[in-house]
Enzyme design. Structure first.
Site, PDB file in Angstrom:
ATOM      1  N   PRO A 168      67.398  47.492  64.037  1.00 15.39           N
ATOM      2  CA  PRO A 168      67.375  46.957  65.400  1.00 15.39           C
ATOM      3  C   PRO A 168      68.330  45.778  65.505  1.00 15.39           C
ATOM      4  CG  PRO A 168      65.421  46.276  64.190  1.00 15.39           C
ATOM      5  CD  PRO A 168      66.132  47.262  63.323  1.00 15.39           C
ATOM      6  N   MET A 169      69.215  45.812  66.501  1.00 12.78           N
ATOM      7  CA  MET A 169      70.169  44.727  66.713  1.00 12.78           C
ATOM      8  C   MET A 169      70.130  44.322  68.178  1.00 12.78           C
ATOM      9  SD  MET A 169      73.436  45.875  64.343  1.00 12.78           S
ATOM     10  CE  MET A 169      73.360  47.635  64.738  1.00 12.78           C
ATOM     11  N   ALA A 170      69.899  43.031  68.412  1.00 15.58           N
ATOM     12  CA  ALA A 170      69.777  42.520  69.773  1.00 15.58           C
ATOM     13  C   ALA A 170      71.051  42.772  70.554  1.00 15.58           C
ATOM     14  CB  ALA A 170      69.474  41.017  69.743  1.00 15.58           C
TER      15      ALA A 170
ATOM     16  N   GLN B  54      60.618  47.828  67.432  1.00 13.95           N
ATOM     17  CA  GLN B  54      60.402  46.656  66.586  1.00 13.95           C
ATOM     18  C   GLN B  54      59.769  45.528  67.379  1.00 13.95           C
ATOM     19  OE1 GLN B  54      63.343  43.679  65.080  1.00 13.95           O
ATOM     20  NE2 GLN B  54      62.870  44.565  63.072  1.00 13.95           N
TER      21      GLN B  54
ATOM     22  N   CYS C 200      64.562  37.967  60.968  1.00 11.75           N
ATOM     23  CA  CYS C 200      65.520  37.277  61.829  1.00 11.75           C
ATOM     24  C   CYS C 200      65.761  35.849  61.331  1.00 11.75           C
ATOM     25  CB  CYS C 200      65.004  37.238  63.262  1.00 11.75           C
ATOM     26  SG  CYS C 200      66.181  36.500  64.413  1.00 11.75           S
TER      27      CYS C 200
ATOM     28  N   LYS D 253      60.113  44.600  58.140  1.00  5.73           N
ATOM     29  CA  LYS D 253      61.492  44.339  57.728  1.00  5.73           C
ATOM     30  C   LYS D 253      61.601  42.842  57.474  1.00  5.73           C
ATOM     31  CE  LYS D 253      66.328  45.266  58.894  1.00  5.73           C
ATOM     32  NZ  LYS D 253      66.901  43.901  58.829  1.00  5.73           N
TER      33      LYS D 253
ATOM     34  N   HIS E  21      66.204  43.138  53.434  1.00  4.61           N
ATOM     35  CA  HIS E  21      67.606  42.730  53.523  1.00  4.61           C
ATOM     36  C   HIS E  21      67.843  41.766  52.362  1.00  4.61           C
ATOM     37  CE1 HIS E  21      71.088  41.041  56.223  1.00  4.61           C
ATOM     38  NE2 HIS E  21      71.440  41.150  54.955  1.00  4.61           N
TER      39      HIS E  21
ATOM     40  N   GLY F 164      71.682  45.782  53.721  1.00  2.00           N
ATOM     41  CA  GLY F 164      72.681  44.768  53.401  1.00  2.00           C
ATOM     42  C   GLY F 164      73.924  45.348  52.771  1.00  2.00           C
TER      43      GLY F 164
END
Length: 369
Positions: free
Chosen positions: A14-16, A68, A99, A141, A171, A203
């Site tokens: 998930p990426m904002a 998420q 995050c 995550k 990550h 990563g």
């Protein structure tokens, strides 16, 4: 992932501002896997924030629907998962403990939260219990820890497993590293050795062959791909081929990239139901799509300022369709590549690992990061 087979074992992180319904559909058109929506905050979901509700959108046939959640309060997190289950909003819930951005960590959230292991346990256990009646799998995550002196991934992995999660994604960086340096795949291997539930590695997966190297190095059960697919949704075709032991890799010409850009814009317009809003969202992707191609600065600038599909079509027509893919960009980082930095934490956060109090004002009202 619970009752859902993920084949190949590839997850879109998930990426904002990136992994909205349009981008996920575009990626799915290239290859199978699990595609996670943008981060949704628990309090915004519980309070039925209109923007958040619009973000919980999935394409027809998108299964499993993966969502998420970010939260710091166990009670609010449980309530959010109860809403997801009762209203059938998603098939899978991932909890964000990775995050590293200051507005999140200074409230005790994201990658700061696993340091408070009792609070972490309450959040995860409550989410799993709320999801269990519907058989909705819950995953977490996370990062290695706050910094090299405050590592949390082993304790957090064991706590999450004990709480009943379906999988753990790690990550291989600390919050202090942000997106700098190289990911520590040895930490992923360490966690895999300690857990019985599936472990996913995240990563520095820039190419499909990186995914194979990670699994070989760590023994992980799958990979989580983030920045590597920015401007390259066809990476998922490469990953599917790699997991079939097929050496074929997608190397699109500039004309083929232009067609993908056109398709992306088209999907955004469908999702936003506003041509202008869709074009505004599309602008951030232009530099990623054109990375390495010999496209003049003026044309790049104009593409990054489009306000209509007609304008986009006119500009894309000015690209040389026969220009080959710039192979020298393969394996290069994409997206955010910042420097290590201080991790901002609530006052006294590091004093006790067993304090389970929720920091005052910890919940974020807006989804998407």
């Amino acid at each position: 992932m619970g009752r859902y087979p993920i084949d190949p074992p590839v997850v879109l992180a998930p990426m904002a501002g990136i992994t909205n319904v349009a981008f996920r559909q575009l990626c799915r058109e290239y290859g199978a896997g699990l595609y996670v929506c943008e981060m949704i905050t628990t309090v915004a979901l519980v309070e039925r924030n209109p923007k958040t509700r619009r973000m919980i959108a999935f394409a027809a046939g998108e299964r499993p629907r993966s969502l998420q959640l970010y939260g710091v309060d166990p009670a609010i997190t449980r309530k959010a998962v109860e809403i997801i289950v009762s209203e059938d909003l998603a098939d899978h819930v991932d909890l964000n403990f990775g995050c590293p951005v200051p507005k999140v960590t200074r409230k005790g959230g994201g990658s700061a939260l696993p340091w408070r292991r009792r609070l972490f346990a309450k959040i995860v256990r409550g989410a799993v219990e709320a999801a269990a009646p519907a058989g909705v799998p819950v995953t977490v995550k996370m990062r290695k820890g706050i910094d090299d002196d405050h590592l949390t991934y082993v304790d957090a992995g064991l706590i999450a497993q004990d709480a009943g999660v379906a999988a753990v994604a790690l990550h291989g960086r600390t919050a202090a590293q942000r997106y700098s340096g190289t990911a520590d795949w040895d930490a992923i291997a360490d966690l895999k050795q300690r857990l019985d539930v599936p472990v996913l590695g995240n990563g520095d997966i820039w190419e499909a062959d990186d995914a194979l190297r990670m699994l070989d190095h760590t023994g992980a059960d799958g990979v989580v791909v983030g920045r590597g697919c920015l401007g390259r949704p066809w990476l998922f075709a490469d990953l599917a081929a790699a997991f079939r032991n097929d050496p074929t890799r997608v190397m699109p010409s500039l004309g083929q990239v232009a067609a993908t850009m056109r398709r992306h814009a088209e999907l955004l317009i469908q999702a936003f139901q506003s041509e202008r809003d869709a074009c505004t969202d599309f602008r951030k992707h232009v530099a990623w799509y054109l990375k390495g191609f010999p496209v003049g600065a003026d044309l790049r600038r104009r593409l990054a300022m489009i306000s209509s599909q007609i304008e986009l079509d006119d500009l894309l027509a000015q690209l040389d369709p026969d220009e080959p893919f710039p192979a020298h960009t393969l394996g290069q980082p994409r997206g955010r590549t910042n420097s290590p930095g201080k991790v901002f934490l609530p006052e006294g956060w590091l004093a006790s690992r067993d304090d389970d109090a929720v920091p005052e004002g910890a919940e974020l009202p807006d989804s998407g990061g």
